[in-house]
Scaffold this active site. Sequence first.
Site, short mmCIF file in Angstrom:
data_model
loop_
_atom_site.label_atom_id
_atom_site.label_comp_id
_atom_site.label_asym_id
_atom_site.label_seq_id
_atom_site.Cartn_x
_atom_site.Cartn_y
_atom_site.Cartn_z
N ASP A 44 0.84 -1.21 0.00
CA ASP A 44 0.00 0.00 0.00
C ASP A 44 0.87 1.25 0.00
OD1 ASP A 44 -2.34 1.63 0.24
OD2 ASP A 44 -1.97 1.78 2.39
N ARG A 96 -9.32 9.79 -14.04
CA ARG A 96 -8.81 10.01 -12.67
C ARG A 96 -8.24 8.73 -12.07
NH1 ARG A 96 -13.36 10.80 -9.93
NH2 ARG A 96 -12.19 11.10 -8.00
N LYS A 97 -8.29 7.64 -12.82
CA LYS A 97 -7.82 6.36 -12.29
C LYS A 97 -6.37 6.08 -12.69
CE LYS A 97 -12.39 4.13 -12.38
NZ LYS A 97 -13.18 3.03 -12.95
#
Lengths: 264, 264
Positions: free
Chosen positions: B184, B229-230
């Site tokens: 992450d 936006r990804k």
Amino acid sequence: MIRTGGVQQIARGLCQIMGREISKGNFNTNISQMTPRGTLQLPWSSINSVRTMAVLPWPFSFQPRDFSLPNSSWGSDMRRLYEHYNSQCEVETDDGEKKWGVWRRLPSYNRSLKYATGGVYLSKIIQSKARLFTRNIREQGAGFEYVVFVNKQEQKCVCVFQAGHLLEGPPGHVHGGAIATMIDTVTGTHATYLSGPVMTANLNINYRSPISLGSTVLLTCSLDKKEGRKTFVSCQVTNTDSSKLHTEATGLFLSITMGHLLGG
Amino acid sequence: MIRTGGVQQIARGLCQIMGREISKGNFNTNISQMTPRGTLQLPWSSINSVRTMAVLPWPFSFQPRDFSLPNSSWGSDMRRLYEHYNSQCEVETDDGEKKWGVWRRLPSYNRSLKYATGGVYLSKIIQSKARLFTRNIREQGAGFEYVVFVNKQEQKCVCVFQAGHLLEGPPGHVHGGAIATMIDTVTGTHATYLSGPVMTANLNINYRSPISLGSTVLLTCSLDKKEGRKTFVSCQVTNTDSSKLHTEATGLFLSITMGHLLGG
């Protein structure tokens, strides 16, 4: 609860043997493509014979702390939910005898069996200092404060989790990795209760809304399906009244046999 | 490196504002279904103007420790890989002047800006004690020892990670949640360099083989694609010579505008 703890510690001993086998690369293709469970439990069938397990000698020379019990850092939400589920763990019969309720609280420790070697690559120094990731902070309330309850009848598992100030990601909010850690811990624990010893194969996590540091959330796990050696578990992280969804995830776990655990 | 650190600290301040906005529920449906980045960075365009940013006043009354610098707990693999990438961060021209190389080392701190409130739900006590999850253990070598390098030309990001003894899952091996935490952290850092401020929407992690406690592994991130936006980033966790795959994952991140950061 020590009896159940005994089950847990013995299971972790088996997990350690499994870990050594993995280090040796003795697993078949499927098995080797997993990571073994950190909080290995025995299946329901073993829980039913918990009294038999209880006669086994306690493997520690000391009484380890059970981190799943309340402490002064727990807030009102944490205590309220703990009492809600804990009160259903034991029921009293008409003749005053106490029996298991529908829920069971799982004890939680911060170390493995003393004789755990942790795989061939691990030095003796690291072995002696190793601690479970979710229980590695001594200061109460600073890290992961959580307790897991399992429900055999409903094949359901819940975890009450209070996020401490050392779990920060974005300022004031819980780190996505800390949320993933709790999801891995609880889904894996549920899978092992349903299927016996398992290893995590996949975690798929959707983050919906952030969790504020210091807040208490509820993790609820349920069985999606079982296919051969595969156990599919889903998990939702919500606020304490389940009105707001923070995170949802699925976990895939592969069963490993006692033969694998014992190096067969 | 303080200049880049300045960029990072300022970005984290913006992240905090974003956190407060999320607490207020001021985001649209898409935005609210994310978790803001813990290690928020500014995009490449901002890095190119790092000298401009450097004139901004340092927001701390003290010089915070940069956790990405070597310490005595680092093993030979960790030091060797650090030197390999760090030596490519600055190059000397024919006239003896030093210039940026293809790689950049990212500094790493354990706290947010002093004025970070961390959302409306956060108490003052928690604010003052909050620490970044991956940098919350004082004992060097006990937790996450890691350093991240980014490569603008190749749009690539690598992280050298040494897993301490407090990150245990199954005895002797790294907890699946600790691995997810590093994934992450690194995929999110890479996404923010490629796209500017982002929030994690999804992490999909496949565990292939366990990682022994105390060992050093390499996390390598690359851009899969960008769609509006990804930002889709993939990550592989391997041993130090990349001959063995431990874990692989994909991460989906959604860009958030400066308007969102500033509450617009």
